[in-house]
Structures are given as structure tokens and as C-alpha cells.
Design an enzyme around this catalytic site. Structure first.
Site, short mmCIF file in Angstrom:
data_model
loop_
_atom_site.label_atom_id
_atom_site.label_comp_id
_atom_site.label_asym_id
_atom_site.label_seq_id
_atom_site.Cartn_x
_atom_site.Cartn_y
_atom_site.Cartn_z
N ALA A 1 -8.60 29.86 -61.85
CA ALA A 1 -7.84 28.96 -60.96
C ALA A 1 -6.78 29.74 -60.19
O ALA A 1 -6.49 29.41 -59.04
CB ALA A 1 -7.20 27.84 -61.76
N ASP A 2 -6.20 30.74 -60.81
CA ASP A 2 -5.19 31.53 -60.12
C ASP A 2 -5.80 32.39 -59.02
O ASP A 2 -5.24 32.53 -57.94
CB ASP A 2 -4.46 32.45 -61.11
CG ASP A 2 -3.36 31.71 -61.86
OD1 ASP A 2 -2.61 30.97 -61.21
OD2 ASP A 2 -3.27 31.87 -63.08
N MET A 3 -6.95 32.97 -59.30
CA MET A 3 -7.58 33.82 -58.30
C MET A 3 -8.08 32.96 -57.13
O MET A 3 -7.95 33.33 -55.97
CB MET A 3 -8.74 34.61 -58.91
CG MET A 3 -8.35 35.42 -60.14
SD MET A 3 -6.82 36.36 -59.97
CE MET A 3 -7.38 37.80 -59.08
N GLY A 47 -5.22 31.87 -55.19
CA GLY A 47 -4.77 33.00 -54.39
C GLY A 47 -5.56 33.15 -53.10
O GLY A 47 -4.99 33.22 -52.01
#
Lengths: 404, 406
Positions: free
Chosen positions: A161-163, A166
Site C-alpha cells: 500500500a505504501d509503494m 507512492g
């Protein structure tokens, strides 16, 4: 050095942890000047000269400001006035509390772009939820559907989810900047990382809304064209000197009948391949457990690398299930394309970081510098950019507004 | 979504995109279409391969009912054109003269063979941006290797880290290699557009799906370059050691030990389940990190009898970053997503129904994301595009149709 595409764009970066820094690293790699505003607390999340933290912050500038000091806030607002884009990953109240929300900054700079990459968005009943990448994966269905055959959740060991947040954040920034370039208009972008990751679940979402079909873990059922064999198969152990690695796998996908025919020849036409139960794709899918067992016997006798080469020679989609060492050290393709650029640290030591996954013939992005230590660019940011004299800077530092 | 503002132009309005890509890369042009660009999907007569991929609406296989096609081609127009026929390739060149962007995902070298490679397109239209998306890019020893999403996640280090140690690696939900490549492709095009603004020159972009996927893995490269180790599979324990899945009475919960420890442990203690976690040493983040396995074992016993949703509500009230581990079906009833209008209705007149689609991945308040048109039927806009965009006569169109080119 060629001109990078985003030169001349300045980004004031309040983001931290992973998603926000991934977004601004993409902008920095392509030539935007990214000024990372740090606040003393929390402390940096690790060594910035190596590994993930170097990856996330390379090529950025760092200035440290005490945001609970009114003089610190004033510095931040003056920097925003000189920026094209202000980006954060807080919930709504934080930037508003500082007078750094879009409405406030627009009064200072009418064409400012503000992007807030909060967990669940700035509006709605759950906008104040505290979240991280792994919790957003849990809410969106990714965690439950990464499961063993019996349905036991088996991941994630990382924050996709962070990537995803991003790359989505970088895209939002570029789209807003493009619109501004065409029209002169800035805007506020409310990016919910929950929505960003939900948006990439894919056609399964339509299977729910259109067909009302409950989604279960796909396992190695193909999520594109049907295929069998399709999955990962254990290979022979890898020996490097004294060490034996028995966690070697190859991923193989055989979609069409023509591919199956080539595949059979490539693996030496063992007797089981002529069994009637494997004659068509339909039958191979129906009898896949047996098929997989036969194939595993074949892969188990070969290294993952040899099996891949042999199958690729027959134009079959096959690849080593690469671990970190395969990926960063052994993969000939990534090495050939220079995917792990070198960054040099001030002490003379160098390390590698993740590269840029595309090359642009008119001028590619480039990793030009390592990650800064906290406050490393105070002279440039407060001196050159804001025009504060050495004495003024020292006074603000002594008063605790600029952190050193 | 801001419905009131939906008359405003999208952020990428005014750009023309020709999308030649196959099922692996169609999300890229969809991103442009959703943001207001005019995207023309160019597909072979009879429809492109994505339309043959399921699931299908009502489980009826048909090129216009593929949900795979619907998901990746919302907001695009469709033109059928046989690029393998020289007359078809010539039509493509005419279209590319007035386009800003061409996106393709053929095997490297195919575009040149068809007479629509970078050299030709660039000569005709020096401002054109051509994005070539290939599994391994346009160069290197793997250039001509085959890969689907599964194989790409393997070769990008994404697959190895999923699952339990000692068990086989597990696939992620969705085609995340393709999705990562599509997003990086859109980013690349926008970068090239900024460069074009400066120089007037277009660009050829060489994007590797393997590399884009490697960029979407959080911790593997960092761990290797920092410690020369291969990140192992850890089951549901996050590499940071602050998150793990626990089983409660009616499902699963995501534990997180990054919230305020005192309030969490007071709650657990009040339930009589704190065990040794009351030890003050656990106040230290690093101690929680080192003791993660034991700590989560204790917390698992604590949550075992809790209903999932009750646990979430109470945890969030205490500002503990907990979450329920939900199936994706739950998204359609999610209060937060509904309040923000995340799911949008798309009308399919041929089926006499509206369907809910996932909507904007980010809310642009000045330039709303929106539904312009449902995914196109095969060749739905062929005539209109050829007539309006390149002024083709009805006679020429009939001739091409008779030849099977359009």
C-alpha cells in the site's frame, strides 16, 4: 549531464515513513528540487546512507524546522510561498493546525498545489483513523486474499500500500503540475492511500459489483488468461561454497496449446506429458495437482536458473523466484540495464539504490545524490532561498526555531 | 467525488493518446482517460485479447462483456485497425501525426517491423511521445524473454517474500506487476511532456515491467544493500515487526504496536489478558520490536474472543492503528468509501443496467476525475474517429472495411 524533465519545479515535502517519501523521490529523481522538512521528532527511521532510508530520500534536500515555534512556522510558510507544490501525508488537522493547508497557502501563493496523502482521506466518517500501509492492505482485501490453500492469511510481510500510495502520489503531483502549466491554476489533491490501493485490486472488484461473486484467494489460478501449468515449482538447492540454499523456486506459466507443445518438447517429452488427462488446457487445469506434481519432479532436479533458461529458449514464460540476492546481485537483465545505480556518500563509501524503471530518450531521470542527514541543507534553504543572513539563521537556531 | 464540479475539465484534458497496448498495459492509458485525455484504443478487428479474458458480466463470454476489458478500458474510445496490414499501419501513422502520446506493449522490435516504429512516428511528428512497455524493456539479455504477471512478480523479487517460511511463495491479489508498470508508465509520459514543453521534442520511453515491479517492493533491495541479506518470507509478520495478523472470534484483525503502548496495554490488562506485556520494558519500541513474536502471541490470545468490528472501533477510539482484515466485498459497504463517493455508477445501456466501478485513486478538487463513457464496444468509434480526426472519406473507409483492415 542532460537536463532532467522536472528541473525548475520545487517541492516542499512534509511526508514521512514510506508512501510520501516514495512519491517525492520519484519527483527528485526527475529533477524536481525536493526540500524535505524535518521536525526533530520523530527521529530519522534508520541510517540514511544505506538501504531503504537511502532509497527513500536520495537526491532530496533537508531542512529541520520546529513547527511548534511560531518563527519556525513562518519559515515553513515562506518556503511554501517559494514552492510549486506542498506535499504531506498527515490527516487533515495537522496542516490546518499549522496554517499550512491549501486554503491558507493559496492566500500566500494563488497557484500553489497541495497534495495530502493521508491514510483514509480528508473527508468522511473515518478520516481520523490512524493507519499504516499494512492496515490499509487489511481493510482493502489484499491481506485476506494473500492466503494459503486453506484460507489462512499468509502475508503481507511488507507494505505494498505504501509503494502504491507512492507511485499514485507522484502521478497526482505530475497531473496537477501539468494542469497548472496549461492553465495557471493550482489545486488541492486529497489522496486517500486506502482508495489508491483499492483502485489497483483490478477486475475482481467488478466481479463483486457486477456478478455479486465472493472473491476467494486465487492461489495460482491465473488472474489473466487461463494457464496450466501455472505456479511456482521447487528447484534444486543452490550451493555457494559452504552454503546450501534449499528455498529455490521457478515460476512457470503455460497459457496456450502451442506453448504446451513447446513446453513438452523443452522438458524432454517425459511419458506423463502424453497422458490423455493433460491433453487440453481444460484438462490440464482440471488435473492440475497431478500435473504440478509431475512438473515439480522435473524442476527439483534442476537449478532455477537452468530451468528458466531452458524454458525461455522454448519461448515459455518462466522466471526464477528471485530473492534479494538474486535481484540485486545476480539478475543479468537488471545489471545490464544499470538498474541499481551507485550513490556516493560524503565519507567516500558508496552504495546502491533502486533505479528508475524507465528511460526517456530526451533526457532520463537520474539519481544524482545520496540522502541528506537531517538539516543538512540549512544554509541553502534558509540562506540562499529565504535570504536570511548568517546572523539571522544563527539567532533562529539558538532560539530553537531552526533545528540543527 | 465532487459531483458539483464534474463539469470542469480533467487535469489532462487536451492530450490525445493512442493506446495500442495489450491486456498487460491498458491501465496506463486508462489513467490518462480518467483524467480527461482523449484516449483512442486501437484494437485488431474483432477486438483485442483483453476482451476474451474473464470474468464476464453474468458469466456470458462476449467481447463486450469482459469485466477485465471493462476495468482497464473505461473512458476510452475504440477504433479497430489491423496494424499487420500495411494499409492499417498507414492509417495508424496518419492518426499519430496529431497525437501527443502512443502507448504500445508489443514484443520489442515489432513496431518497427510494422512500419510504425519510433523512427517513422518521430519523423512524422517530432513532438510525439512513444511509451514502449515490455516485460524486460527494449534492451538487455532478457529483452525477448516471455513473462506474464506471475513470472514478472517472481523476477522482480515480489513473489519470494510472500507466504510462510518453508512453504511455497504465494501470489498477491491483482496483477500488480502490470499495475506498477502502468503507473510508472503514466509517470514517465508526464515527465516526457514536461521535457517537451521545454524543448519541443518528443521522446521514446523504454519501460521495463520487471523494473517497475521491483520499484513496488518495499524492503527487499534496501535489506540487501544494507545487510547483504535476502529478505525471508515471514508469514503475516511485517518486516518492520510492528504488524501481524491475529485471529479473532469472527475473522482476522491486523495488530499494530506503533500506537500509544500504555493505552493499548491498559485495555488488554483490563481484559485480564496482558500476561507479561505489563513489563515496563515493553514501553520501549525497540523491545517490542525484538519481542515481536512473543508479543503478538499474547495479543492473539487476547483478541481470540473479540468480535472483529468491536475490536476495530475500540482500538481506533484509543488511536491504535488497528484494522480489520476484510474481504474485498466489504469495500462496497464501507462507510468511508461511500461518504467519499469512491465507487461510481457506470451505465451500460446495452445491458440496461448501471454497474458500480471503483473510482478516483485521488480526489483532484480543481480537475475532477470522472466517468466520461463506459468501456467501448469493439470498434464503436471507428467511423467517427477516421472521419473527424483524419478526414477519411466514406469511400476510403468502405475500401478498408472490405479489406478487413478496419
Amino acid at each position: 549531464m542532460s537536463r532532467r524533465p522536472l528541473e525548475g519545479i520545487r517541492v516542499l515535502d512534509f511526508t514521512w515513513v514510506v508512501a510520501g517519501p516514495v512519491a517525492t523521490r520519484i519527483l527528485a529523481d526527475h529533477g524536481a528540487q525536493v526540500i524535505k522538512i524535518e521536525r526533530g521528532s520523530p527521529a530519522p527511521l534508520g541510517n540514511r546512507k544505506l538501504g531503504l532510508q537511502c532509497d527513500l530520500h536520495r537526491g532530496k534536500l533537508s531542512a529541520a524546522i520546529n513547527m511548534s515555534d511560531p518563527r519556525g512556522l513562518e519559515l515553513a510558510r515562506r518556503l511554501a510561498e517559494k514552492s510549486d507544490l506542498v506535499i504531506d501525508n498527515f490527516s487533515a488537522r495537522v496542516m490546518r493546525g499549522w496554517g499550512m493547508d491549501y486554503e491558507s497557502l493559496r492566500a500566500l501563493k494563488p497557484d500553489i498545489i497541495c497534495i495530502s496523502m493521508s491514510g483514509l482521506g480528508h473527508t468522511g466518517p473515518r478520516s481520523s483513523y490512524v493507519s499504516y500501509g499494512p492496515t490499509l492492505q487489511a481493510l482493502s482485501g489484499f491481506t485476506l486474499l494473500m492466503a494459503e490453500n486453506d484460507g489462512t492469511p499468509a502475508g503481507y510481510g511488507y507494505s505494498y500500500a505504501d509503494m502504491c500510495g507512492g507511485y499514485t502520489g507522484a502521478l497526482a503531483a505530475l497531473a496537477a503540475l501539468w494542469h497548472r502549466r496549461r492553465t495557471g491554476q493550482g489545486q488541492f489533491v486529497d489522496l486517500s492511500q486506502f482508495e489508491a490501493v483499492t483502485a489497483v485490486i483490478g477486475p475482481a472488484l467488478l466481479d463483486i459489483s457486477v456478478n455479486a461473486r465472493e472473491q476467494t484467494s486465487f492461489g495460482y489460478d491465473s488472474q489473466e488468461a487461463p494457464a496450466a501449468p501455472h505456479g511456482v515449482y521447487r528447484c534444486a538447492p543452490r550451493r555457494d561454497g559452504e552454503t546450501v540454499d534449499d528455498d529455490r523456486w521457478i515460476a512457470i506459466s503455460v497459457h496456450t496449446q502451442a506453448e504446451w507443445d513447446r513446453f513438452v518438447v523443452a522438458i524432454g517429452s517425459p511419458e506423463w506429458t502424453s497422458d490423455a488427462k493433460f491433453r487440453t488446457l481444460f484438462l490440464r487445469m482440471r488435473n492440475r495437482d497431478e500435473l504440478d506434481a509431475h512438473l515439480s519432479e522435473w524442476t527439483r532436479e534442476r537449478s532455477a536458473e537452468d530451468a528458466m533458461e531452458l524454458l525461455q529458449d522454448a519461448r515459455i514464460a518462466a522466471g526464477v523466484v528471485e530473492n534479494g540476492i538474486d535481484l540485486c546481485e545476480r539478475d543479468p537483465q537488471l545489471r545490464d540495464r544499470g538498474f541499481w545505480p551507485t550513490v556516493r556518500n560524503p565519507n567516500g563509501a558508496s552504495t546502491h539504490v533502486t533505479g528508475i524503471p524507465f528511460k526517456i530518450s530526451s533526457g532520463s531521470g537520474e539519481v544524482r545524490a545520496t540522502a541528506p542527514e537531517v538539516g543538512a541543507d540549512a544554509d541553502y534553504v534558509f540562506g540562499e532561498l529565504l535570504g536570511l543572513s548568517r546572523e539571522e539563521r544563527d539567532r533562529l537556531a539558538a532560539a530553537g526555531a531552526i533545528l540543527t | 467525488m465532487n459531483k458539483a464540479g464534474s463539469e470542469k475539465a480533467g487535469a489532462l484534458a487536451g492530450l490525445r493518446v493512442l493506446d495500442l497496448s495489450d491486456h498487460r498495459a491498458q491501465l496506463c492509458a486508462r489513467i490518462f482517460a480518467d483524467l480527461g485525455a482523449d484516449v483512442i484504443k486501437i484494437e485488431p478487428p474483432g477486438g483485442d485479447g483483453a476482451r476474451r479474458l474473464g470474468p464476464f458480466a453474468g458469466d456470458v463470454p462476449h467481447p463486450d462483456r469482459s469485466l477485465f476489458h471493462w476495468f482497464y478500458n473505461l473512458n476510452k474510445r475504440s477504433l479497430t485497425l489491423d496494424l499487420h496490414n500495411p494499409d492499417g499501419a498507414a492509417v495508424m501513422r496518419r492518426l499519430a501525426r496529431s497525437a501527443d502520446i502512443v502507448i504500445e506493449s508489443f514484443s520489442p522490435g515489432t513496431m518497427a517491423t510494422l512500419g510504425i516504429g519510433w523512427d517513422e512516428l518521430h519523423r512524422d511528428n517530432p513532438a510525439l511521445i512513444l511509451l514502449s512497455i515490455a516485460p524486460f524493456g527494449q534492451t538487455g539479455p532478457y529483452r525477448d524473454f516471455k513473462a506474464d504477471d506471475t513470472v514478472l512478480t517472481a523476477l522482480a523479487g515480489m513473489l519470494y517474500v510472500n507466504g510462510f517460511p518453508g512453504h511455497a511463495p504465494v501470489r498477491p491479489l491483482g496483477l500488480q506487476a502490470y499495475h506498477s508498470a502502468a503507473h510508472y508508465g503514466a509517470i514517465a509520459i508526464l515527465c516526457a511532456l514536461f521535457a517537451r514543453d521545454h524543448s519541443g521534442e518528443g521522446a521514446w520511453i523504454d519501460l521495463s515491467m520487471q523494473e517497475a515491479t521491483a520499484c513496488a517492493v518495499e524492503h527487499v533491495a534496501g535489506s540487501y544493500f544494507e545487510n547483504q541479506i535476502a529478505e525471508p518470507r515471514r508469514g503475516t509478520l511485517h518486516w518492520s515487526r510492528f504488524f501481524r495478523v491475529g485471529k479473532c472470534r469472527d475473522g482476522f484483525i491486523m495488530h499494530c504496536t506503533l500506537g500509544d503502548w500504555t493505552s493499548l496495554i491498559e485495555w488488554v490488562k483490563a481484559d485480564g489478558k496482558a500476561d507479561d506485556l505489563i513489563d515496563p520494558a515493553y514501553q520501549q519500541v525497540m523491545h517490542r520490536n525484538v519481542m515481536a513474536e512473543h508479543l503478538f502471541d499474547v495479543l492473539d490470545k487476547w483478541v481470540a474472543d473479540y468480535p472483529r468490528d468491536e475490536l476495530l472501533e475500540h482500538a481506533q477510539m484509543l488511536r491504535q492503528p488497528y484494522a480489520t482484515v476484510r474481504p474485498p466485498e466489504a469495500l462496497f459497504d464501507d462507510e468511508q468509501l461511500s461518504a467519499r463517493g469512491f465507487f461510481v455508477e457506470v451505465e451500460h445501456p446495452e445491458l440496461g443496467r448501471k454497474f458500480r466501478y471503483p473510482g478516483a485513486p485521488f480526489v483532484m478538487n480543481g480537475t475532477p476525475w470522472r466517468v466520461y463513457r463506459r468501456p467501448p464496444l469493439v470498434g464503436e468509434h471507428t467511423g467517427a474517429i477516421l472521419r473527424d480526426e483524419i478526414g477519411m472519406s466514406a469511400d476510403e473507409m468502405s475500401a478498408l472495411a472490405a479489406e478487413g483492415v478496419i
